[in-house]
Design an enzyme around this catalytic site. Structure first.
Site, PDB file in Angstrom:
ATOM      1  N   ASP A 120     -62.772  15.673  74.589  1.00 46.88           N
ATOM      2  CA  ASP A 120     -62.115  15.234  73.364  1.00 46.88           C
ATOM      3  C   ASP A 120     -60.628  15.556  73.465  1.00 46.88           C
ATOM      4  OD1 ASP A 120     -61.988  17.976  73.010  1.00 46.88           O
ATOM      5  OD2 ASP A 120     -62.942  17.993  71.034  1.00 46.88           O
TER       6      ASP A 120
ATOM      7  N   CYS B 125     -55.153  26.838  72.089  1.00 45.73           N
ATOM      8  CA  CYS B 125     -54.272  25.856  72.728  1.00 45.73           C
ATOM      9  C   CYS B 125     -54.102  24.652  71.808  1.00 45.73           C
ATOM     10  CB  CYS B 125     -54.858  25.438  74.082  1.00 45.73           C
ATOM     11  SG  CYS B 125     -53.656  24.590  75.139  1.00 45.73           S
TER      12      CYS B 125
ATOM     13  N   CYS C 259     -55.371  34.040  74.563  1.00 48.74           N
ATOM     14  CA  CYS C 259     -55.905  32.991  75.438  1.00 48.74           C
ATOM     15  C   CYS C 259     -56.451  33.598  76.736  1.00 48.74           C
ATOM     16  CB  CYS C 259     -54.829  31.970  75.774  1.00 48.74           C
ATOM     17  SG  CYS C 259     -55.421  30.693  76.931  1.00 48.74           S
TER      18      CYS C 259
ATOM     19  N   GLU D 239     -72.049  15.707  64.618  1.00 50.63           N
ATOM     20  CA  GLU D 239     -71.125  14.995  65.498  1.00 50.63           C
ATOM     21  C   GLU D 239     -70.607  13.717  64.841  1.00 50.63           C
ATOM     22  OE1 GLU D 239     -69.739  15.857  68.334  1.00 50.63           O
ATOM     23  OE2 GLU D 239     -70.752  17.789  68.316  1.00 50.63           O
TER      24      GLU D 239
ATOM     25  N   TYR E  87     -69.279  10.065  74.345  1.00 48.19           N
ATOM     26  CA  TYR E  87     -68.870  11.384  73.852  1.00 48.19           C
ATOM     27  C   TYR E  87     -69.976  12.031  73.015  1.00 48.19           C
ATOM     28  CZ  TYR E  87     -66.593  15.010  71.166  1.00 48.19           C
ATOM     29  OH  TYR E  87     -66.300  16.213  70.582  1.00 48.19           O
TER      30      TYR E  87
END
Length: 315
Positions: free
Chosen positions: A156, A204, A215, A53, A138
């Site tokens: 995010d 997306c 999708c 991360e 986050y």
């Protein structure tokens, strides 16, 4: 679904569909069928996930993979990292072009905290993880989700883009937070956060790949229905008023109301200047309807030579 008012949050930041279960199931099934195989997705080690991360905050994931594996080979545990010389950790960070050196310093300090303050065991909640140096909301949610399946929704840029387009969520941080947490099924933060971030990362995208990437949310997506793929991180499209995507939306809205209409009756309902033989007449409308038919939104039943096609929503 009644769209929210874009551009600002009200008491309820978004108006979601009544039944979220099909939406949740469709996304998770899509993700579990096929997704990018990053190595940190194959572990629940909170240290390894924290390293991934922190590294990915400013670096493309393709480049992070090699650096992550080398970092863990050199310092495989928090104990190893805590015992390392900080200059060596910063040198590694610089040598792999991983962004601000402060992130390396924070990672080193957080490893020391885990060893000295938590007896070598990571906190398991987002709140507890935020006690570690340099770990914000986050990153804390991401580690809690991916290591312990115990996080809140991760929000995010990808998640904002997806929820803005699919469900008309206003461009407001509180609205995105609310929508993301409403959408996430209880007790499934690990698979859910991976799934929705993957959707934004490979389907997306700024230039959406709705059909060719399959999708799973096309059935519910406001942007797919209207053709307006603007998003917070995507430049504003040309004026909506009078645009082709505006009339796509009018066609869908009108057919929702009437179920099916003959083409001329539909034309008169979607624009005041419709004339069967005019510039904005049957030829123009049939082209619009063929586009919607290719997108799987509309069905056209061909009429006889004296009547135009019948248009109806695809169910």
């Amino acid at each position: 679904m009644t769209p929210g008012e874009r551009g600002g949050a009200d008491e309820r930041a978004w108006a979601h569909p009544d039944d979220l279960e099909p939406i949740r199931d469709a996304l998770i099934e899509w993700y579990e069928a096929d997704h990018r195989e990053f190595p940190w997705r194959r572990t629940d080690d909170p240290y390894a996930i924290l390293v991934s991360e922190v590294m990915s905050q400013q670096t493309q994931l393709g480049r992070v993979e090699d650096a992550w594996e080398e970092f863990l080979e050199r310092w495989p545990t928090t104990a190893d990292l805590a015992a390392a010389d900080r200059a060596d950790v910063v040198g590694f960070w610089t040598g792999h072009s991983l962004g601000y050196n402060n992130r390396a310093k924070y990672l080193h300090e957080s490893a020391r905290q885990v060893e000295e303050e938590y007896d070598g065991e990571f906190p398991q909640t987002p709140e507890g993880l935020q006690e570690l140096m340099g770990v914000g909301p986050y990153t804390a949610n991401a580690v809690a989700s991916f290591a312990f399946n115990n996080g809140n929704a991760v929000v995010d840029t990808n998640v904002k883009r997806v929820t803005y387009r699919a469900f008309d969520v206003p461009d407001d941080d509180a609205a995105f937070e609310e929508a993301a947490n409403d959408l996430m099924p209880a007790g499934r933060s690990r698979v859910w956060n991976n799934s929705i971030m993957e959707l934004g990362g490979v389907v997306c995208t700024q230039a959406p790949r709705c059909d060719d990437a399959g999708c799973p949310w096309r059935e519910w997506c406001d942007a797919y229905a209207t053709g307006d793929f603007t998003a917070p991180d995507v430049p504003t499209q040309p004026s909506f008023e009078g645009s082709r995507r505006q009339f796509r939306g009018r066609v869908i809205g009108t057919l929702r109301e009437y179920d099916e209409l003959e083409i001329d009756a539909l034309g008169h309902r979607i624009r005041v200047d419709y004339a069967p033989d005019g510039e904005y007449g049957r030829e123009w409308l049939e082209g619009l309807l063929r586009d919607l038919e290719r997108d799987g939104l509309v069905e056209l039943e061909r009429g006889d030579e004296n009547e135009g096609p019948i248009a109806r929503l695809r169910r």
